[in-house]
Write a protein that holds these residues in place. Structure first.
Motif, PDB file in Angstrom:
ATOM      1  N   MET A 365     -33.226  -5.257   2.759  1.00 20.53           N
ATOM      2  CA  MET A 365     -33.995  -6.491   2.899  1.00 20.53           C
ATOM      3  C   MET A 365     -33.182  -7.739   2.567  1.00 20.53           C
ATOM      4  SD  MET A 365     -37.743  -7.323   1.240  1.00 20.53           S
ATOM      5  CE  MET A 365     -38.562  -6.098   2.247  1.00 20.53           C
ATOM      6  N   PHE A 366     -32.280  -7.636   1.576  1.00 28.93           N
ATOM      7  CA  PHE A 366     -31.644  -8.849   1.063  1.00 28.93           C
ATOM      8  C   PHE A 366     -30.128  -8.930   1.267  1.00 28.93           C
ATOM      9  CE2 PHE A 366     -35.470  -8.417  -1.742  1.00 28.93           C
ATOM     10  CZ  PHE A 366     -36.154  -9.496  -1.204  1.00 28.93           C
ATOM     11  N   SER A 367     -29.505  -7.853   1.727  1.00 27.23           N
ATOM     12  CA  SER A 367     -28.065  -7.925   1.963  1.00 27.23           C
ATOM     13  C   SER A 367     -27.783  -8.897   3.108  1.00 27.23           C
ATOM     14  CB  SER A 367     -27.499  -6.543   2.314  1.00 27.23           C
ATOM     15  OG  SER A 367     -26.151  -6.650   2.707  1.00 27.23           O
ATOM     16  N   GLU A 368     -26.800  -9.757   2.915  1.00 22.34           N
ATOM     17  CA  GLU A 368     -26.459 -10.749   3.925  1.00 22.34           C
ATOM     18  C   GLU A 368     -25.614 -10.143   5.040  1.00 22.34           C
ATOM     19  OE1 GLU A 368     -27.824 -13.612   3.856  1.00 22.34           O
ATOM     20  OE2 GLU A 368     -28.692 -13.381   1.860  1.00 22.34           O
ATOM     21  N   SER A 369     -25.004  -9.004   4.776  1.00 19.62           N
ATOM     22  CA  SER A 369     -24.100  -8.399   5.758  1.00 19.62           C
ATOM     23  C   SER A 369     -24.791  -7.295   6.540  1.00 19.62           C
ATOM     24  CB  SER A 369     -22.867  -7.813   5.055  1.00 19.62           C
ATOM     25  OG  SER A 369     -22.108  -7.040   5.965  1.00 19.62           O
ATOM     26  N   PRO A 370     -24.759  -7.365   7.884  1.00 20.89           N
ATOM     27  CA  PRO A 370     -25.348  -6.269   8.673  1.00 20.89           C
ATOM     28  C   PRO A 370     -24.545  -4.979   8.558  1.00 20.89           C
ATOM     29  CG  PRO A 370     -24.187  -7.805  10.104  1.00 20.89           C
ATOM     30  CD  PRO A 370     -24.189  -8.416   8.732  1.00 20.89           C
ATOM     31  N   ASP A 371     -23.308  -5.085   8.018  1.00 17.63           N
ATOM     32  CA  ASP A 371     -22.460  -3.903   7.872  1.00 17.63           C
ATOM     33  C   ASP A 371     -22.586  -3.244   6.505  1.00 17.63           C
ATOM     34  OD1 ASP A 371     -21.390  -4.216  10.438  1.00 17.63           O
ATOM     35  OD2 ASP A 371     -19.948  -5.691   9.709  1.00 17.63           O
ATOM     36  N   SER A 372     -23.495  -3.730   5.675  1.00 17.73           N
ATOM     37  CA  SER A 372     -23.635  -3.176   4.327  1.00 17.73           C
ATOM     38  C   SER A 372     -23.970  -1.685   4.390  1.00 17.73           C
ATOM     39  CB  SER A 372     -24.724  -3.920   3.555  1.00 17.73           C
ATOM     40  OG  SER A 372     -24.931  -3.320   2.298  1.00 17.73           O
ATOM     41  N   GLN A 373     -23.257  -0.891   3.602  1.00 17.34           N
ATOM     42  CA  GLN A 373     -23.450   0.557   3.568  1.00 17.34           C
ATOM     43  C   GLN A 373     -24.354   0.988   2.425  1.00 17.34           C
ATOM     44  OE1 GLN A 373     -22.392   2.734   5.781  1.00 17.34           O
ATOM     45  NE2 GLN A 373     -22.839   4.658   4.715  1.00 17.34           N
ATOM     46  N   ALA A 374     -24.589   0.092   1.463  1.00 17.15           N
ATOM     47  CA  ALA A 374     -25.304   0.485   0.242  1.00 17.15           C
ATOM     48  C   ALA A 374     -26.698   1.027   0.537  1.00 17.15           C
ATOM     49  CB  ALA A 374     -25.387  -0.694  -0.725  1.00 17.15           C
ATOM     50  N   ALA A 375     -27.439   0.380   1.453  1.00 19.08           N
ATOM     51  CA  ALA A 375     -28.798   0.838   1.755  1.00 19.08           C
ATOM     52  C   ALA A 375     -28.782   2.260   2.299  1.00 19.08           C
ATOM     53  CB  ALA A 375     -29.469  -0.107   2.754  1.00 19.08           C
ATOM     54  N   ILE A 376     -27.824   2.560   3.164  1.00 24.92           N
ATOM     55  CA  ILE A 376     -27.705   3.913   3.725  1.00 24.92           C
ATOM     56  C   ILE A 376     -27.379   4.907   2.623  1.00 24.92           C
ATOM     57  CG2 ILE A 376     -26.318   5.373   5.241  1.00 24.92           C
ATOM     58  CD1 ILE A 376     -26.034   2.952   7.097  1.00 24.92           C
ATOM     59  N   ASP A 377     -26.441   4.535   1.748  1.00 25.94           N
ATOM     60  CA  ASP A 377     -26.027   5.449   0.685  1.00 25.94           C
ATOM     61  C   ASP A 377     -27.170   5.749  -0.282  1.00 25.94           C
ATOM     62  OD1 ASP A 377     -23.511   5.546   1.757  1.00 25.94           O
ATOM     63  OD2 ASP A 377     -22.674   4.022   0.446  1.00 25.94           O
ATOM     64  N   TYR A 378     -27.894   4.720  -0.698  1.00 24.69           N
ATOM     65  CA  TYR A 378     -29.025   4.936  -1.603  1.00 24.69           C
ATOM     66  C   TYR A 378     -30.100   5.802  -0.934  1.00 24.69           C
ATOM     67  CZ  TYR A 378     -27.602   1.631  -5.258  1.00 24.69           C
ATOM     68  OH  TYR A 378     -26.959   1.004  -6.290  1.00 24.69           O
ATOM     69  N   ALA A 379     -30.383   5.520   0.344  1.00 20.90           N
ATOM     70  CA  ALA A 379     -31.421   6.282   1.044  1.00 20.90           C
ATOM     71  C   ALA A 379     -31.022   7.744   1.201  1.00 20.90           C
ATOM     72  CB  ALA A 379     -31.702   5.652   2.408  1.00 20.90           C
ATOM     73  N   LEU A 380     -29.750   7.998   1.508  1.00 23.35           N
ATOM     74  CA  LEU A 380     -29.286   9.373   1.635  1.00 23.35           C
ATOM     75  C   LEU A 380     -29.393  10.125   0.312  1.00 23.35           C
ATOM     76  CD1 LEU A 380     -26.194   8.838   3.959  1.00 23.35           C
ATOM     77  CD2 LEU A 380     -28.192  10.232   4.497  1.00 23.35           C
ATOM     78  N   LYS A 381     -29.077   9.454  -0.790  1.00 24.86           N
ATOM     79  CA  LYS A 381     -29.221  10.093  -2.098  1.00 24.86           C
ATOM     80  C   LYS A 381     -30.696  10.374  -2.401  1.00 24.86           C
ATOM     81  CE  LYS A 381     -26.579   9.204  -5.600  1.00 24.86           C
ATOM     82  NZ  LYS A 381     -25.902   8.546  -6.744  1.00 24.86           N
ATOM     83  N   ALA A 382     -31.582   9.455  -1.986  1.00 26.99           N
ATOM     84  CA  ALA A 382     -33.016   9.668  -2.197  1.00 26.99           C
ATOM     85  C   ALA A 382     -33.509  10.865  -1.386  1.00 26.99           C
ATOM     86  CB  ALA A 382     -33.792   8.409  -1.810  1.00 26.99           C
ATOM     87  N   VAL A 383     -33.044  10.984  -0.142  1.00 29.39           N
ATOM     88  CA  VAL A 383     -33.418  12.110   0.709  1.00 29.39           C
ATOM     89  C   VAL A 383     -32.937  13.426   0.095  1.00 29.39           C
ATOM     90  CG1 VAL A 383     -32.901  13.226   2.914  1.00 29.39           C
ATOM     91  CG2 VAL A 383     -33.577  10.827   2.861  1.00 29.39           C
ATOM     92  N   ALA A 384     -31.710  13.419  -0.422  1.00 33.22           N
ATOM     93  CA  ALA A 384     -31.180  14.629  -1.054  1.00 33.22           C
ATOM     94  C   ALA A 384     -31.974  14.988  -2.305  1.00 33.22           C
ATOM     95  CB  ALA A 384     -29.708  14.431  -1.399  1.00 33.22           C
ATOM     96  N   ALA A 385     -32.432  13.973  -3.037  1.00 30.82           N
ATOM     97  CA  ALA A 385     -33.206  14.214  -4.256  1.00 30.82           C
ATOM     98  C   ALA A 385     -34.586  14.776  -3.944  1.00 30.82           C
ATOM     99  CB  ALA A 385     -33.338  12.919  -5.061  1.00 30.82           C
ATOM    100  N   ASN A 386     -35.176  14.347  -2.821  1.00 32.79           N
ATOM    101  CA  ASN A 386     -36.508  14.835  -2.448  1.00 32.79           C
ATOM    102  C   ASN A 386     -36.647  14.810  -0.927  1.00 32.79           C
ATOM    103  OD1 ASN A 386     -39.160  15.507  -2.071  1.00 32.79           O
ATOM    104  ND2 ASN A 386     -40.009  13.938  -3.402  1.00 32.79           N
ATOM    105  N   PRO A 387     -36.316  15.913  -0.257  1.00 37.88           N
ATOM    106  CA  PRO A 387     -36.388  15.953   1.217  1.00 37.88           C
ATOM    107  C   PRO A 387     -37.801  15.847   1.765  1.00 37.88           C
ATOM    108  CG  PRO A 387     -34.996  17.725   0.349  1.00 37.88           C
ATOM    109  CD  PRO A 387     -35.732  17.143  -0.822  1.00 37.88           C
ATOM    110  N   ASN A 388     -38.812  15.875   0.910  1.00 37.24           N
ATOM    111  CA  ASN A 388     -40.199  15.718   1.347  1.00 37.24           C
ATOM    112  C   ASN A 388     -40.690  14.279   1.212  1.00 37.24           C
ATOM    113  OD1 ASN A 388     -41.445  17.986   2.453  1.00 37.24           O
ATOM    114  ND2 ASN A 388     -41.615  18.984   0.477  1.00 37.24           N
ATOM    115  N   TYR A 389     -39.815  13.367   0.798  1.00 41.78           N
ATOM    116  CA  TYR A 389     -40.220  11.988   0.523  1.00 41.78           C
ATOM    117  C   TYR A 389     -40.026  11.160   1.794  1.00 41.78           C
ATOM    118  CZ  TYR A 389     -40.831   7.746  -2.310  1.00 41.78           C
ATOM    119  OH  TYR A 389     -41.285   6.562  -2.846  1.00 41.78           O
ATOM    120  N   SER A 390     -41.099  10.917   2.510  1.00 39.98           N
ATOM    121  CA  SER A 390     -41.009  10.242   3.807  1.00 39.98           C
ATOM    122  C   SER A 390     -40.461   8.827   3.677  1.00 39.98           C
ATOM    123  CB  SER A 390     -42.394  10.203   4.473  1.00 39.98           C
ATOM    124  OG  SER A 390     -43.280   9.373   3.752  1.00 39.98           O
TER     125      SER A 390
END
Length: 706
Positions: A365-390
């Motif tokens: 939502m707030f990263s100024e760069s469209p190339d920011s990887q942080a959102a993807i990395d955090y989301a992937l870790k969340a998916v790994a932590a709970n694959p049932n979390y939509s």
């Protein structure tokens, strides 16, 4: 021995079967040891039958005292091992949103990102016998004032079940959509693609809590398990009941399911904090301005009651971000407060899927760069932590979309949809990506499906309004925008759509009521033929794209080029292929730079050539595609190629001033073009009449604009 084995096996990383074998061996050996201890005695002369030893020669009492000392020493060893285990246990992570390095995140997600489909539920899981939906529990309290509490218990139970490996759990949004609808088990099963349904009730009476639950098999509508739990009303008892129900479901469904009850991480011991947390989350789930602002106050009070309750911090951060997204708070307020609370949640619960998902949402939502990887990395870790979390898949889809990776974005959103098939937000995002990838038919079908399941949610109506707008059906676009605005008067999108429709219909007062800005005034001045006023307004305009387009219409190519250069930088156009959202800009940029003889016109013309290929105007159904195609063809070697594109666009209902643009100067005397101008004028006149009639007889729920 079991205690020591449990500690040492964990320290040495022994597999689970080692501990199981130790326990089985001890269980088998215990009765043997009892018999031997009764039948024999250890003496200085060796082992002898007890019955052969005279009572005055027995040393059993001495052996007993030695065993007492041995037990005492053993307990001291166990205590020491426990203390040592606590001493060497890693300290809670102190990483915050701003401190986790991109390198560390990349390492943590390297294997996860490579195969997204292996993380979440697969297509075959739809038919799995190990799937469940948790319906909202009913409030059986005497005063009927505990609905939020009953729903909260259901949602918490759903979250517990979502941690069971091998069990697909329908997400809250979809499951709760059936609350109070009296739908049959089969109807719910067909919609959510689940083989089991869990429902129940909650009754609070003074200091007593009763939770009843039943598990139903959807294939035959049979109740296969039920239980009632009467407990003193404490936070611990509530969590214990949730864990007991989850354990019972694992036992009933069997198969390859495992469940480990959650520890204190993410939970609270304060009943008052827990009840208020459930209320705050219920308000946040409504996704409307007033409830979102109310949830912020309640989450803050929860944190006051229990400053170590990590889910309260991530919930508060989500409410701030959603309040901004739904028009209830300014960007900087939401950004500052969300960042502060996510940082605290990461310290308290760094591996929580909820915390990591909030962090992903923040960066998206707030990263100024469209190339920011942080959102993807955090989301992937969340998916790994709970694959049932939509929600984790949802945020992953958004993060990929921001980077322009629509293939991975759609895949992530489809995974989210598998878990939460009726979610308005997920369906809205899927439709958006389908539209961006050119699958217009599928996108519109997804949007209509969204409205079917979520008629009270504004997102579907607003998205449908956009579809109608780009199809040239401005009346239905107007009606859908008004419906979306009625459901959420603070959403910024309906006024934008309505303003554009009012300008097309030459209802300029109504357009200014939607947005009385320098940009709108400049466009209206041009529409009214006051070109000098429009030109004088150019320096005051804030929207770069609109400013560039108006300068283009006024043939002020130098100013148009300067503005388009900024648009290119702002939207990273040099790195993008042509798609449905940027086509019109690409066509105008190519034309303006070409007029000035600038070589940077060439790559944009090349991308348009790739996009349109050898297709004709009748291969396209969207006005922006046809508009861009008309400008592109008109500025080519044979400008008359643009005529079929203009014809197709007007036949779909386009009502606009675009034919006044300089791209069509070479066609103005052509009889066909003169006829097109007359048809365009008719379209605008017809739209003016029908919109004025609707405004004169408004629907009761429409937002009134003075």
């Amino acid at each position: 021995m079991v205690q020591i084995a449990a500690i040492t096996s964990a320290s040495f990383g022994a597999p689970d079967w080692v501990m199981k074998m130790i326990i089985v061996t001890l269980v088998i050996g215990f009765p043997v040891a009892i018999v031997l201890a009764w039948a024999f005695e250890m003496t200085p002369d060796g082992v002898r039958p007890t019955e052969a030893i005279p009572s005055d020669e027995s040393i059993a009492s001495q052996t007993g005292r030695k065993l007492d000392w041995a037990i005492l020493v053993g307990l001291l060893v166990v205590g020491g091992l426990l203390a040592f285990g606590e001493f060497i246990r890693p300290a809670p992570s102190t990483e915050t949103l701003s401190e986790i390095s991109p390198e560390a995140m990349a390492q943590a997600t390297e294997s996860t990102e490579s195969d997204l489909t292996s993380i979440g539920p697969s297509e075959s899981d739809h038919q799995s016998t190990q799937s469940i939906a948790v319906l909202p529990f009913e409030d059986y309290s005497a005063e009927k004032d505990q609905d939020y509490f009953a729903k909260g218990i259901s949602e918490e139970l759903l979250n517990v079940l979502a941690r069971i490996r091998g069990l697909r759990v329908a997400s809250r949004t979809s499951a709760f959509a059936f609350g109070g609808q009296n739908k049959s088990v089969q109807e719910i099963s067909d919609a959510l693609k689940v083989s089991h349904i869990l429902d129940g009730s909650v009754r609070k009476s003074g200091e007593t809590l009763r939770i009843s639950a039943q598990l139903i098999e959807t294939t035959n509508d049979n109740q296969i398990w039920s239980a009632t739990y009467d407990r003193p009303l404490t936070a611990k008892n509530i969590f214990d009941v949730q864990d007991e129900i989850a354990t019972a479901i694992v036992e009933e469904l069997k198969g390859r399911l495992t469940f480990t009850p959650e520890g204190e991480t993410g939970r609270t011991v304060s009943l008052e904090a827990y009840e208020l947390y459930l209320k705050a989350r219920e308000q946040s789930n409504q996704r409307l301005p007033a409830p979102l602002l109310a949830s912020i106050g309640d989450f803050e009070e929860v944190i006051t009651l229990d400053p170590k309750f990590s889910h309260a911090y991530s919930g508060l951060a989500d409410s701030y971000m959603l309040a901004f997204a739904y028009g209830a708070l300014p960007r900087e307020t939401a950004k500052t407060e969300a960042r502060k609370n996510i940082d605290r949640a990461l310290v308290l619960s760094p591996s929580s899927a909820e915390t990591l998902t909030s962090a992903a949402m923040y960066d998206h939502m707030f990263s100024e760069s469209p190339d920011s990887q942080a959102a993807i990395d955090y989301a992937l870790k969340a998916v790994a932590a709970n694959p049932n979390y939509s929600v984790a898949f949802h945020r992953l889809g958004q993060a990929y979309a921001k980077k322009g990776d629509y293939e991975k974005s759609l895949k992530a959103f489809e995974q989210a949809r598998t878990l939460d098939p009726l979610s308005a937000s997920i369906l809205n995002n899927i439709a958006r990506i389908q539209r961006l990838t050119g699958d217009w038919k599928a996108a519109k079908a997804t949007t209509l499906d969204n409205i079917k399941w979520n008629p009270e949610q504004p997102a579907g109506h607003i998205a449908l309004s956009v579809f109608y707008f780009y199809e040239g059906d401005f009346l239905n676009s107007f009606l859908s925008a008004k419906e979306g605005q009625a459901l959420n008067p603070n959403d910024p999108t309906p006024p934008i759509i309505l303003k554009e429709i009012f300008i097309k219909a030459k209802l300029f007062d109504q357009a200014l009521a939607m947005e009385n800005s320098a940009d709108t005034q400049a466009v209206i001045a041009f529409e009214q033929g006051d070109f000098e006023a429009a030109r004088a307004s150019l320096p005051k305009m804030q929207d770069l794209t609109q400013k560039a387009y108006l300068a283009f219409l006024l043939k002020d190519y130098e100013r148009a080029a300067t503005a388009y250069d900024k648009v290119i930088t702002e939207k990273s156009y040099n790195a993008l292929k042509a798609d449905t959202d940027n086509l019109v800009d690409f066509a105008n940029i190519s034309f303006v730079f070409g007029k000035l003889g600038l070589p940077k016109s060439t790559p944009y013309r090349s991308r348009l050539t790739d996009y349109f290929g050898h297709q004709s105007a009748y291969d396209f159904d969207q006005l922006n595609q046809l508009w861009a195609g008309a400008v592109f063809k008109a500025s080519g070697k044979t400008p008359t190629d643009a005529l079929s594109w203009i014809d197709r666009m007007i036949s779909l209902g386009q009502a606009d001033n675009m034919l006044e643009g300089p791209a069509f100067d070479s066609l103005r005397t052509a009889p066909e073009f003169v006829a097109y101008q007359a048809r365009m004028s008719e379209n605008r006149s017809s739209l003016n009449t029908v919109i004025k009639a609707k405004l004169a007889d408004p629907e009761p729920n429409w937002v009134k604009v003075d």
